[in-house]
Design a protein around this motif. Sequence first.
Motif, PDB file in Angstrom:
ATOM      1  N   LYS A 154       0.840  -1.196   0.000  1.00 34.29           N
ATOM      2  CA  LYS A 154       0.000   0.000   0.000  1.00 34.29           C
ATOM      3  C   LYS A 154       0.879   1.251   0.000  1.00 34.29           C
ATOM      4  O   LYS A 154       1.726   1.418   0.874  1.00 34.29           O
ATOM      5  N   ARG A 155       0.645   2.127  -0.970  1.00 33.99           N
ATOM      6  CA  ARG A 155       1.409   3.368  -1.051  1.00 33.99           C
ATOM      7  C   ARG A 155       0.950   4.331   0.052  1.00 33.99           C
ATOM      8  O   ARG A 155      -0.230   4.635   0.173  1.00 33.99           O
ATOM      9  N   LEU A 156       1.883   4.803   0.856  1.00 33.19           N
ATOM     10  CA  LEU A 156       1.547   5.747   1.915  1.00 33.19           C
ATOM     11  C   LEU A 156       1.343   7.140   1.322  1.00 33.19           C
ATOM     12  O   LEU A 156       1.994   7.502   0.339  1.00 33.19           O
ATOM     13  N   TYR A 216       3.916   5.063  11.436  1.00 38.84           N
ATOM     14  CA  TYR A 216       3.209   3.874  10.961  1.00 38.84           C
ATOM     15  C   TYR A 216       3.745   2.642  11.680  1.00 38.84           C
ATOM     16  O   TYR A 216       4.954   2.514  11.903  1.00 38.84           O
TER      17      TYR A 216
END
Length: 301
Positions: A162-164, A271
Motif C-alpha cells: 500500500k502506497r503511503l 506507521y
Amino acid sequence: MAIKPMRVANMKNVLVVYKKSKYELYRNSPDRGVRDFINGDSEDAIRARKSHEEQQKTLETVVGTLDRAGVNHKEAYRARLVDISGEVESNDLAIAVGGDGTFLEVSHYVAGIPLLGVNSDSGTSKGFYCIANRESFAAVIGGIDATPKTTVGRIELILDGKRLPELVLNDILVAHTNPAAMMWYVLTAAREDGASDEKRVKSSGLLVCTAAGSTAWMYNEGGIVMPLGSSAMQYFSRGIRGEKTALAEGLAVKSLTREGAIYVDGEHIKYEFTIGSILHVGKGAPLTIVGSLEEKRRDYA
C-alpha cells in the motif's frame, strides 16, 4: 505531475498554513504543571511568550500582504491539513508560515504547486527551507516570478503493498517503538549498477534521507552532503560501531521486530511496522520550492 506555472498578477488562490506556538499549545495543556511553567517567569517561559508574539505578527503580515494585493487566500492550521488535503492542489501557491517542521508538514500534501516557506520567528528557528521572513515577505511575494525555484527529489513509501500518502522530503526512521530497544530487519539495497545487496541487521534503527535531507539528521550522524540534484537516497544503520552511510537507488526493509515503527519527517507521522511487514523505499514525485537552497547549504562542509 506537471508543475503549474507561477502566476502573480493572475494568482487566484493561495493556501497559507500556520503552526501553533509552544506558548499556545502549553497554555491549553490539561497538565497544570505545563500551564504553570509556560505562564511563569523562567527564562524559557519568557522566551516562549516572546516567540509566540513574533509568530503571530508574521502570520498577520502574510495575511495582510495578500489582502492588500487582492489575492484570495485560505488559512489552515498545519495539524488540520489532512482534513483539506484534497483542496491543496486547487491553489496556485502554498505558503508555510513557521519553521522547517511546518514546511515539512505542508510538503506532504503538495504535488503540482510550488511551496514557499516563511520563517515566523528567525530568532529561534533556522528555517532551512524558508527564504522569507516577516520583513522580506512582501518583496518575495511581489517578485515571485523572478525568484529562483529549487526542484528537489522526494521519497515514496510502499508498506505491505500500500502506497503511503506522504512523500518524504527529509528522512524516515525505521526503529523500535522503544528508543532503548534494538530493531531487527532484513535490508536490501538496490545499487546504481542494477545489482542489490541484502543483509540481516540489528541496530538502533535505519535512517534514510533524500538529497535535500542530507543536511539535516543524516548530517549529524556523519553522513555526506549530497548534491541537490541527486535522485539517490542515503541510508545508515544507527548504533553500530564503525558503520558508514551508503547510497542506494531504492531500499526494501523486512521487519523482524514485533514492535517496530516508521517515522516520517520527524515524530508526528508514524506507521506500525510489525514483524513480517515489508517497506519499499523508492523515488517519489519532486517538489518545487520557492527560493534557492544552495546558498544555505554552504554552511555544511
